[in-house]
Design a protein around this motif. Structure first.
Motif, PDB file in Angstrom:
ATOM      1  N   TYR A  51       8.587  43.230  44.179  1.00 35.11           N
ATOM      2  CA  TYR A  51       7.425  42.356  44.030  1.00 35.11           C
ATOM      3  C   TYR A  51       6.540  42.486  45.266  1.00 35.11           C
ATOM      4  N   PRO A  52       5.235  42.222  45.119  1.00 37.63           N
ATOM      5  CA  PRO A  52       4.365  42.191  46.300  1.00 37.63           C
ATOM      6  C   PRO A  52       4.923  41.201  47.335  1.00 37.63           C
ATOM      7  N   ALA A  53       4.663  41.468  48.597  1.00 35.47           N
ATOM      8  CA  ALA A  53       5.249  40.692  49.699  1.00 35.47           C
ATOM      9  C   ALA A  53       5.073  39.173  49.569  1.00 35.47           C
ATOM     10  N   PRO A  54       3.867  38.658  49.209  1.00 37.46           N
ATOM     11  CA  PRO A  54       3.724  37.194  49.144  1.00 37.46           C
ATOM     12  C   PRO A  54       4.679  36.535  48.140  1.00 37.46           C
ATOM     13  N   ILE A  55       4.830  37.166  46.961  1.00 34.58           N
ATOM     14  CA  ILE A  55       5.711  36.554  45.957  1.00 34.58           C
ATOM     15  C   ILE A  55       7.180  36.767  46.325  1.00 34.58           C
ATOM     16  N   ALA A  56       7.492  37.895  46.939  1.00 33.63           N
ATOM     17  CA  ALA A  56       8.874  38.141  47.389  1.00 33.63           C
ATOM     18  C   ALA A  56       9.286  37.113  48.440  1.00 33.63           C
ATOM     19  N   LYS A  57       8.361  36.780  49.355  1.00 32.95           N
ATOM     20  CA  LYS A  57       8.644  35.767  50.384  1.00 32.95           C
ATOM     21  C   LYS A  57       8.827  34.386  49.754  1.00 32.95           C
ATOM     22  N   LEU A  58       8.008  34.089  48.742  1.00 31.64           N
ATOM     23  CA  LEU A  58       8.116  32.790  48.071  1.00 31.64           C
ATOM     24  C   LEU A  58       9.449  32.681  47.328  1.00 31.64           C
ATOM     25  N   ILE A  59       9.871  33.766  46.679  1.00 33.93           N
ATOM     26  CA  ILE A  59      11.176  33.792  46.002  1.00 33.93           C
ATOM     27  C   ILE A  59      12.285  33.538  47.020  1.00 33.93           C
ATOM     28  N   ASP A  60      12.203  34.214  48.168  1.00 33.39           N
ATOM     29  CA  ASP A  60      13.202  34.004  49.236  1.00 33.39           C
ATOM     30  C   ASP A  60      13.215  32.549  49.703  1.00 33.39           C
ATOM     31  N   SER A  61      12.036  31.946  49.795  1.00 33.03           N
ATOM     32  CA  SER A  61      11.951  30.546  50.226  1.00 33.03           C
ATOM     33  C   SER A  61      12.625  29.620  49.220  1.00 33.03           C
ATOM     34  N   PHE A  62      12.360  29.846  47.935  1.00 33.24           N
ATOM     35  CA  PHE A  62      12.978  29.005  46.908  1.00 33.24           C
ATOM     36  C   PHE A  62      14.496  29.185  46.878  1.00 33.24           C
ATOM     37  N   MET A  63      14.968  30.398  47.187  1.00 32.11           N
ATOM     38  CA  MET A  63      16.407  30.661  47.170  1.00 32.11           C
ATOM     39  C   MET A  63      17.151  29.927  48.293  1.00 32.11           C
ATOM     40  N   LYS A  64      16.429  29.401  49.266  1.00 34.26           N
ATOM     41  CA  LYS A  64      17.062  28.624  50.333  1.00 34.26           C
ATOM     42  C   LYS A  64      17.433  27.215  49.868  1.00 34.26           C
ATOM     43  N   LEU A  65      16.896  26.798  48.720  1.00 32.45           N
ATOM     44  CA  LEU A  65      17.229  25.488  48.170  1.00 32.45           C
ATOM     45  C   LEU A  65      18.618  25.535  47.540  1.00 32.45           C
ATOM     46  N   PRO A  66      19.391  24.446  47.658  1.00 30.94           N
ATOM     47  CA  PRO A  66      20.744  24.453  47.090  1.00 30.94           C
ATOM     48  C   PRO A  66      20.721  24.596  45.571  1.00 30.94           C
ATOM     49  N   GLY A  67      21.584  25.444  45.056  1.00 35.64           N
ATOM     50  CA  GLY A  67      21.713  25.623  43.609  1.00 35.64           C
ATOM     51  C   GLY A  67      20.640  26.498  42.981  1.00 35.64           C
ATOM     52  N   GLY A 121      19.331  30.091  42.449  1.00 38.95           N
ATOM     53  CA  GLY A 121      19.639  31.518  42.556  1.00 38.95           C
ATOM     54  C   GLY A 121      18.374  32.340  42.414  1.00 38.95           C
ATOM     55  N   GLU A 122      18.548  33.665  42.354  1.00 46.40           N
ATOM     56  CA  GLU A 122      17.399  34.569  42.317  1.00 46.40           C
ATOM     57  C   GLU A 122      16.550  34.384  41.054  1.00 46.40           C
ATOM     58  N   LYS A 123      17.200  34.209  39.894  1.00 46.36           N
ATOM     59  CA  LYS A 123      16.434  34.060  38.647  1.00 46.36           C
ATOM     60  C   LYS A 123      15.597  32.790  38.662  1.00 46.36           C
ATOM     61  N   THR A 124      16.205  31.685  39.077  1.00 41.40           N
ATOM     62  CA  THR A 124      15.476  30.412  39.123  1.00 41.40           C
ATOM     63  C   THR A 124      14.362  30.480  40.155  1.00 41.40           C
ATOM     64  N   ALA A 125      14.644  31.056  41.319  1.00 41.62           N
ATOM     65  CA  ALA A 125      13.632  31.188  42.369  1.00 41.62           C
ATOM     66  C   ALA A 125      12.457  32.028  41.894  1.00 41.62           C
ATOM     67  N   THR A 126      12.743  33.090  41.145  1.00 41.84           N
ATOM     68  CA  THR A 126      11.679  33.948  40.608  1.00 41.84           C
ATOM     69  C   THR A 126      10.832  33.175  39.605  1.00 41.84           C
ATOM     70  N   ARG A 127      11.500  32.389  38.758  1.00 44.95           N
ATOM     71  CA  ARG A 127      10.778  31.575  37.773  1.00 44.95           C
ATOM     72  C   ARG A 127       9.865  30.566  38.477  1.00 44.95           C
ATOM     73  N   TYR A 128      10.380  29.903  39.533  1.00 42.16           N
ATOM     74  CA  TYR A 128       9.578  28.944  40.303  1.00 42.16           C
ATOM     75  C   TYR A 128       8.364  29.640  40.940  1.00 42.16           C
ATOM     76  N   ALA A 129       8.601  30.796  41.542  1.00 41.44           N
ATOM     77  CA  ALA A 129       7.522  31.520  42.227  1.00 41.44           C
ATOM     78  C   ALA A 129       6.406  31.899  41.259  1.00 41.44           C
ATOM     79  N   PHE A 130       6.784  32.380  40.083  1.00 41.95           N
ATOM     80  CA  PHE A 130       5.762  32.759  39.109  1.00 41.95           C
ATOM     81  C   PHE A 130       5.078  31.533  38.504  1.00 41.95           C
ATOM     82  N   TYR A 131       5.779  30.410  38.465  1.00 43.27           N
ATOM     83  CA  TYR A 131       5.143  29.171  38.003  1.00 43.27           C
ATOM     84  C   TYR A 131       4.066  28.735  38.994  1.00 43.27           C
ATOM     85  N   VAL A 132       4.356  28.902  40.305  1.00 40.99           N
ATOM     86  CA  VAL A 132       3.380  28.550  41.339  1.00 40.99           C
ATOM     87  C   VAL A 132       2.083  29.340  41.141  1.00 40.99           C
TER      88      VAL A 132
END
Length: 199
Positions: free
Chosen positions: A3-19, A21-32
């Motif tokens: 993924y482009p760097a901005p969305i990859a960083k956002l996915i990484d940020s969401f993955m720091k939240l408890p519970g 994972g990568e799929k949920t973080a990706t879904r959150y990032a694309f929702y943003v």
């Protein structure tokens, strides 16, 4: 493909939240990406405000954005009783019950040798100071979770407070309302029998 760097960083940020994972973080990032600009701004502002404006109440350890939390400021609360809980969320759970009108002390953790959490890592010494400064406190109710760490912490607190002369009690543990005995584990059944009351 990456993924482009901005969305990859956002996915990484969401993955720091408890519970999350990568799929949920990706879904959150694309929702943003689909959110309105003002909603994204408000979301980021709220995140920053939580970090910058909230702190632990110096009296009880609860979260507040004022000098003291709303419960410590409330003069109608019964100052003779304190419930000791593990986490701020436990205060909110107790308050929903609307039956307890005393004060709280939030440990913000439990004793756990396996996790490396010792006495100095939790908000315990301030409880002793509080009891020494306020002789009107007559009872401390320990409401830690009924697991190994919670029980260890409860026993340690009880031993620590006994010499002070304050009454130390523990919330009842055991079978919850509506549960079946056949599905309960041994510890739950033991606690249910130990905490029995007269009919």
């Amino acid at each position: 493909m990456q993924y482009p760097a901005p969305i990859a960083k956002l996915i990484d940020s969401f993955m720091k939240l408890p519970g999350v994972g990568e799929k949920t973080a990706t879904r959150y990032a694309f929702y943003v990406l689909q959110m309105e600009d003002q909603d994204v701004s408000a979301f980021s502002k709220n995140l920053l405000e939580v970090k910058r404006k909230l702190h632990h109440c110096p009296n009880c350890g609860n979260l507040t954005d004022m000098d003291l939390c709303s419960i410590c400021r409330d003069k109608s609360r019964d100052p003779s009783t304190i419930i000791v809980v593990e986490d701020v969320r436990d205060v909110m759970s107790m308050e929903k019950m609307q039956e307890y009108h005393g004060l709280y002390h939030v440990l913000n953790g439990v004793l756990s040798p396996s996790a490396g959490t010792a006495i100095e890592d939790i908000n315990l010494m301030s409880l002793l100071e509080r009891l020494q400064k306020h002789p009107e406190i007559k009872e401390v109710i320990i409401a830690t979770n009924a697991n190994v760490e919670g029980e260890t912490t409860a026993m340690y607190i009880a031993r620590l407070l006994k010499p002070i002369g304050v009454k130390v009690t523990r919330i009842a543990c055991g079978l919850s309302v509506g549960s079946d005995i056949e599905y309960a584990d041994e510890m739950t059944l033991f606690k249910a029998i130990e905490g029995r009351t007269e009919l």
